[in-house]
Design a protein around this motif. Structure first.
Motif, PDB file in Angstrom:
ATOM      1  N   ARG A  99       0.866  -1.180   0.000  1.00 25.67           N
ATOM      2  CA  ARG A  99       0.000   0.000   0.000  1.00 25.67           C
ATOM      3  C   ARG A  99       0.899   1.225   0.000  1.00 25.67           C
ATOM      4  O   ARG A  99       1.925   1.209   0.706  1.00 25.67           O
ATOM      5  CB  ARG A  99      -0.874   0.026   1.264  1.00 25.67           C
ATOM      6  CG  ARG A  99      -2.053  -0.902   1.191  1.00 25.67           C
ATOM      7  CD  ARG A  99      -3.068  -0.585   2.265  1.00 25.67           C
ATOM      8  NE  ARG A  99      -2.474  -0.560   3.606  1.00 25.67           N
ATOM      9  CZ  ARG A  99      -2.835  -1.357   4.597  1.00 25.67           C
ATOM     10  NH1 ARG A  99      -3.782  -2.221   4.443  1.00 25.67           N
ATOM     11  NH2 ARG A  99      -2.260  -1.261   5.764  1.00 25.67           N
ATOM     12  N   PRO A 100       0.575   2.258  -0.709  1.00 28.16           N
ATOM     13  CA  PRO A 100      -0.489   2.375  -1.703  1.00 28.16           C
ATOM     14  C   PRO A 100      -0.063   1.764  -3.037  1.00 28.16           C
ATOM     15  O   PRO A 100       1.105   1.449  -3.227  1.00 28.16           O
ATOM     16  CB  PRO A 100      -0.676   3.886  -1.818  1.00 28.16           C
ATOM     17  CG  PRO A 100       0.667   4.455  -1.488  1.00 28.16           C
ATOM     18  CD  PRO A 100       1.297   3.513  -0.507  1.00 28.16           C
ATOM     19  N   LYS A 101      -1.012   1.602  -3.945  1.00 30.77           N
ATOM     20  CA  LYS A 101      -0.724   1.042  -5.271  1.00 30.77           C
ATOM     21  C   LYS A 101      -0.356   2.154  -6.267  1.00 30.77           C
ATOM     22  O   LYS A 101       0.267   1.890  -7.283  1.00 30.77           O
ATOM     23  CB  LYS A 101      -1.938   0.274  -5.814  1.00 30.77           C
ATOM     24  CG  LYS A 101      -2.303  -0.947  -4.982  1.00 30.77           C
ATOM     25  CD  LYS A 101      -1.325  -2.058  -5.191  1.00 30.77           C
ATOM     26  CE  LYS A 101      -1.730  -3.312  -4.438  1.00 30.77           C
ATOM     27  NZ  LYS A 101      -0.663  -4.295  -4.399  1.00 30.77           N
ATOM     28  N   LYS A 132       5.403   4.440 -11.170  1.00 32.91           N
ATOM     29  CA  LYS A 132       5.066   3.653 -12.363  1.00 32.91           C
ATOM     30  C   LYS A 132       4.943   2.155 -12.056  1.00 32.91           C
ATOM     31  O   LYS A 132       5.507   1.315 -12.758  1.00 32.91           O
ATOM     32  CB  LYS A 132       6.086   3.886 -13.475  1.00 32.91           C
ATOM     33  CG  LYS A 132       6.031   5.302 -14.021  1.00 32.91           C
ATOM     34  CD  LYS A 132       6.915   5.470 -15.238  1.00 32.91           C
ATOM     35  CE  LYS A 132       6.758   6.869 -15.805  1.00 32.91           C
ATOM     36  NZ  LYS A 132       7.615   7.111 -16.965  1.00 32.91           N
ATOM     37  N   GLY A 133       4.236   1.830 -10.977  1.00 30.57           N
ATOM     38  CA  GLY A 133       3.952   0.429 -10.647  1.00 30.57           C
ATOM     39  C   GLY A 133       5.104  -0.322 -10.004  1.00 30.57           C
ATOM     40  O   GLY A 133       5.026  -1.531  -9.834  1.00 30.57           O
ATOM     41  N   LYS A 134       6.169   0.372  -9.626  1.00 29.05           N
ATOM     42  CA  LYS A 134       7.314  -0.282  -8.971  1.00 29.05           C
ATOM     43  C   LYS A 134       7.556   0.369  -7.614  1.00 29.05           C
ATOM     44  O   LYS A 134       7.303   1.558  -7.441  1.00 29.05           O
ATOM     45  CB  LYS A 134       8.583  -0.139  -9.814  1.00 29.05           C
ATOM     46  CG  LYS A 134       8.540  -0.875 -11.124  1.00 29.05           C
ATOM     47  CD  LYS A 134       9.840  -0.686 -11.875  1.00 29.05           C
ATOM     48  CE  LYS A 134       9.829  -1.461 -13.185  1.00 29.05           C
ATOM     49  NZ  LYS A 134      11.074  -1.293 -13.924  1.00 29.05           N
ATOM     50  N   ILE A 135       8.058  -0.442  -6.676  1.00 29.05           N
ATOM     51  CA  ILE A 135       8.491   0.111  -5.398  1.00 29.05           C
ATOM     52  C   ILE A 135       9.991   0.327  -5.500  1.00 29.05           C
ATOM     53  O   ILE A 135      10.755  -0.627  -5.728  1.00 29.05           O
ATOM     54  CB  ILE A 135       8.149  -0.828  -4.223  1.00 29.05           C
ATOM     55  CG1 ILE A 135       6.636  -0.974  -4.099  1.00 29.05           C
ATOM     56  CG2 ILE A 135       8.738  -0.296  -2.926  1.00 29.05           C
ATOM     57  CD1 ILE A 135       6.196  -1.949  -3.035  1.00 29.05           C
ATOM     58  N   LEU A 136      10.390   1.576  -5.352  1.00 35.62           N
ATOM     59  CA  LEU A 136      11.798   1.938  -5.471  1.00 35.62           C
ATOM     60  C   LEU A 136      12.318   2.394  -4.113  1.00 35.62           C
ATOM     61  O   LEU A 136      11.591   3.023  -3.343  1.00 35.62           O
ATOM     62  CB  LEU A 136      11.982   3.049  -6.506  1.00 35.62           C
ATOM     63  CG  LEU A 136      11.469   2.721  -7.923  1.00 35.62           C
ATOM     64  CD1 LEU A 136      11.567   3.941  -8.819  1.00 35.62           C
ATOM     65  CD2 LEU A 136      12.244   1.558  -8.520  1.00 35.62           C
TER      66      LEU A 136
END
Length: 196
Positions: A99-101, A132-136
């Motif tokens: 979370r969050p998405k 952009k949909g990735k966890i960095l």
């Protein structure tokens, strides 16, 4: 790449049940091999399903994510062994419960929370953001450099004693249940060919 996870079923261990099947099918060309390979393939399919279900019960991954990391090497008349193989590298953390998405950059800054195992709560992941949909994750105190955050690979998860034992047990039970049925099918197939 993690070391692959493998569970094998073969006719190498002689059992009373297999001896009985071999006796029943001794007059049928390749009858024993056909029956055993079919039962093994059913067992391998059940083993893969057990692996997916057991991992799904313990980890917050989707079944489809887990399943695509498992393959089956099928038994054949010429090779009486079937394998369930789990392969793959570490999974992007975003494939677990997070979370969050949505992006957490700019004015939408929020802490990123992750839950890998079902029996643990969500945990805050420091110095991280969604983009952009990735966890960095930041590697220092500055904005750059960053790297994508990863969780454990499927072979590593599947190597857990409980999971591998469950897969092995399901495969052995399914094989024991199916072998008599497949022997009967081989006998009926042979009779039909004789009559036809």
């Amino acid at each position: 790449m993690s070391k692959p996870f493998e569970v094998i079923i073969s006719d190498g261990q002689s059992t009373l049940q297999l001896n009985r099947v071999a006796q029943a099918l001794r007059g049928i060309p390749k009858g024993y091999e056909k029956a055993v390979s079919r039962a093994m393939n059913r067992a391998a399919t059940a083993g893969r399903a057990a692996a997916v279900a057991t991992i799904r019960n313990e980890y917050t991954l989707k079944a489809s994510t887990i399943r695509r990391h498992f393959t089956i090497e099928r038994a054949s008349v010429g090779s009486l062994e079937a394998l369930v193989i789990g392969k793959g590298t570490m999974l992007p953390l975003v494939q677990y419960k997070t979370r969050p998405k949505t992006d957490t950059t700019g004015n939408a800054r929020k802490p990123v929370r992750v839950q890998v195992k079902r029996n643990g709560g969500t945990k805050r992941l420091g110095s991280s953001f969604v983009f952009k949909g990735k966890i960095l994750q930041r590697l220092g105190t500055k904005s750059l450099p960053v790297k994508e955050a990863y969780g454990p690979a499927i072979p590593l998860i599947a190597s857990n004693d409980e999971i591998s034992r469950n897969v092995r047990n399901v495969m052995q039970e399914t094989f024991a249940e199916r072998i008599d049925h497949e022997a009967g099918y081989a006998i009926n197939e042979f009779i039909k060919k004789k009559r036809g």
